[in-house]
Motif scaffolding. Sequence first.
Motif, short mmCIF file in Angstrom:
data_model
loop_
_atom_site.label_atom_id
_atom_site.label_comp_id
_atom_site.label_asym_id
_atom_site.label_seq_id
_atom_site.Cartn_x
_atom_site.Cartn_y
_atom_site.Cartn_z
N LEU A 2 0.85 -1.19 0.00
CA LEU A 2 0.00 0.00 0.00
C LEU A 2 0.89 1.24 0.00
O LEU A 2 1.79 1.37 0.83
CB LEU A 2 -0.90 0.01 1.24
CG LEU A 2 -1.83 -1.18 1.42
CD1 LEU A 2 -2.66 -1.01 2.69
CD2 LEU A 2 -2.74 -1.35 0.21
N ILE A 3 0.65 2.13 -0.95
CA ILE A 3 1.41 3.37 -1.04
C ILE A 3 0.42 4.54 -1.03
O ILE A 3 -0.61 4.50 -1.71
CB ILE A 3 2.27 3.41 -2.31
CG1 ILE A 3 3.36 2.33 -2.22
CG2 ILE A 3 2.90 4.78 -2.51
CD1 ILE A 3 4.29 2.28 -3.41
N GLY A 4 0.72 5.55 -0.22
CA GLY A 4 -0.20 6.67 -0.08
C GLY A 4 0.31 7.96 -0.69
O GLY A 4 1.51 8.15 -0.86
N TYR A 5 -0.63 8.83 -1.04
CA TYR A 5 -0.28 10.16 -1.54
C TYR A 5 -1.18 11.19 -0.86
O TYR A 5 -2.40 11.02 -0.80
CB TYR A 5 -0.45 10.24 -3.06
CG TYR A 5 -0.20 11.63 -3.60
CD1 TYR A 5 1.10 12.14 -3.67
CD2 TYR A 5 -1.25 12.45 -4.01
CE1 TYR A 5 1.33 13.43 -4.14
CE2 TYR A 5 -1.02 13.73 -4.48
CZ TYR A 5 0.26 14.22 -4.55
OH TYR A 5 0.49 15.49 -5.01
N VAL A 6 -0.56 12.24 -0.34
CA VAL A 6 -1.30 13.32 0.31
C VAL A 6 -0.87 14.65 -0.29
O VAL A 6 0.25 14.79 -0.78
CB VAL A 6 -1.09 13.34 1.84
CG1 VAL A 6 -1.57 12.04 2.45
CG2 VAL A 6 0.38 13.57 2.18
N ARG A 7 -1.79 15.63 -0.24
CA ARG A 7 -1.46 16.94 -0.81
C ARG A 7 -2.29 18.02 -0.14
O ARG A 7 -3.47 17.83 0.17
CB ARG A 7 -1.76 16.97 -2.31
CG ARG A 7 -1.48 18.33 -2.97
CD ARG A 7 -1.88 18.33 -4.43
NE ARG A 7 -3.31 18.12 -4.61
CZ ARG A 7 -4.23 19.07 -4.43
NH1 ARG A 7 -3.87 20.29 -4.02
NH2 ARG A 7 -5.51 18.81 -4.61
N VAL A 8 -1.65 19.17 0.10
CA VAL A 8 -2.36 20.39 0.48
C VAL A 8 -1.98 21.47 -0.52
O VAL A 8 -0.94 21.39 -1.18
CB VAL A 8 -2.01 20.85 1.92
CG1 VAL A 8 -2.59 19.88 2.94
CG2 VAL A 8 -0.51 21.00 2.10
N SER A 9 -2.84 22.48 -0.66
CA SER A 9 -2.64 23.48 -1.71
C SER A 9 -1.60 24.53 -1.38
O SER A 9 -1.00 25.11 -2.27
CB SER A 9 -3.97 24.17 -2.02
OG SER A 9 -4.93 23.23 -2.47
N LYS A 10 -1.39 24.80 -0.10
CA LYS A 10 -0.49 25.89 0.29
C LYS A 10 0.74 25.35 1.02
O LYS A 10 0.64 24.43 1.82
CB LYS A 10 -1.22 26.89 1.19
CG LYS A 10 -2.38 27.59 0.48
CD LYS A 10 -3.06 28.58 1.41
CE LYS A 10 -4.22 29.28 0.71
NZ LYS A 10 -4.91 30.24 1.62
N ALA A 11 1.87 26.00 0.74
CA ALA A 11 3.12 25.58 1.36
C ALA A 11 3.56 26.56 2.44
O ALA A 11 4.70 26.51 2.90
CB ALA A 11 4.22 25.46 0.29
N ASP A 12 2.65 27.46 2.85
CA ASP A 12 3.03 28.49 3.83
C ASP A 12 2.81 28.05 5.28
O ASP A 12 2.96 28.85 6.21
CB ASP A 12 2.26 29.78 3.56
CG ASP A 12 0.75 29.59 3.61
OD1 ASP A 12 0.31 28.48 3.97
OD2 ASP A 12 0.01 30.54 3.29
N GLY A 13 2.44 26.79 5.48
CA GLY A 13 2.24 26.29 6.83
C GLY A 13 0.82 26.44 7.35
O GLY A 13 0.51 25.98 8.46
N SER A 14 -0.05 27.11 6.58
CA SER A 14 -1.42 27.31 7.02
C SER A 14 -2.28 26.06 6.85
O SER A 14 -3.37 25.97 7.40
CB SER A 14 -2.06 28.48 6.25
OG SER A 14 -2.11 28.20 4.86
N GLN A 15 -1.77 25.10 6.08
CA GLN A 15 -2.48 23.84 5.88
C GLN A 15 -1.53 22.68 6.19
O GLN A 15 -0.34 22.77 5.92
CB GLN A 15 -2.98 23.71 4.43
CG GLN A 15 -3.98 24.78 4.03
CD GLN A 15 -4.38 24.65 2.57
OE1 GLN A 15 -3.66 24.07 1.76
NE2 GLN A 15 -5.53 25.19 2.24
#
Length: 205
Positions: A2-15
């Motif tokens: 099992l391999i997972g992938y995660v993502r958030v839209s902002k890289a400024d630490g708010s997410q």
Amino acid sequence: MLIGYVRVSKADGSQTTDLQRDALIAAGVDPEQIYEDKASGKKDDRPHLSACLKALRSGDTLIVWKLDRLGRDLRHLVNIVHDLTDRGVGLKVLTGQGAAIDTTTASGKLVFGIFAALAEFERELISERTKAGLASARARGRKGGRPYKMTPAKVRLAAASMGQRGTNVGDLCVELGVTRQTLYRHVSPTGELREAGHKVLTQRR
């Protein structure tokens, strides 16, 4: 595996990806096998997604929290899953609108087949609308296609500037917002108009 992938839209630490990671780990994914991007889903450049897709092998299953974490749009998602399927890799979505998708099961494959059919239908609609729009424009005496990058004003400025000694071509391109290739396609190094330049000056508005 099992391999997972995660993502958030902002890289400024708010997410953060904590919620997604916790869900993937609860689903059995090893924390060391989770790839993470901090970038908008609309961006082509998501290096960890590319690395994740390359790491998957036949028999593996890619797990994502929600469908929108993976694809830019429905067509992009369909292309990704078709590629994974061809390689013998499954996809499982844990929650959200795509939670019924699990291509390792017969029912999950059926649901994804519906998604794929909708994507194909969307492509056909866009194609039909584009053709209809171009036909309508031609009927009104307008030609379809992308607008010219060089406007008449830009062509005149380019011709005048290129005809002067000491003109820095790089600076001129920046000012006009075009590449050197585009500039030279319209104007010669001595400031003479080329065929493309004449075409811009005579195009119908």
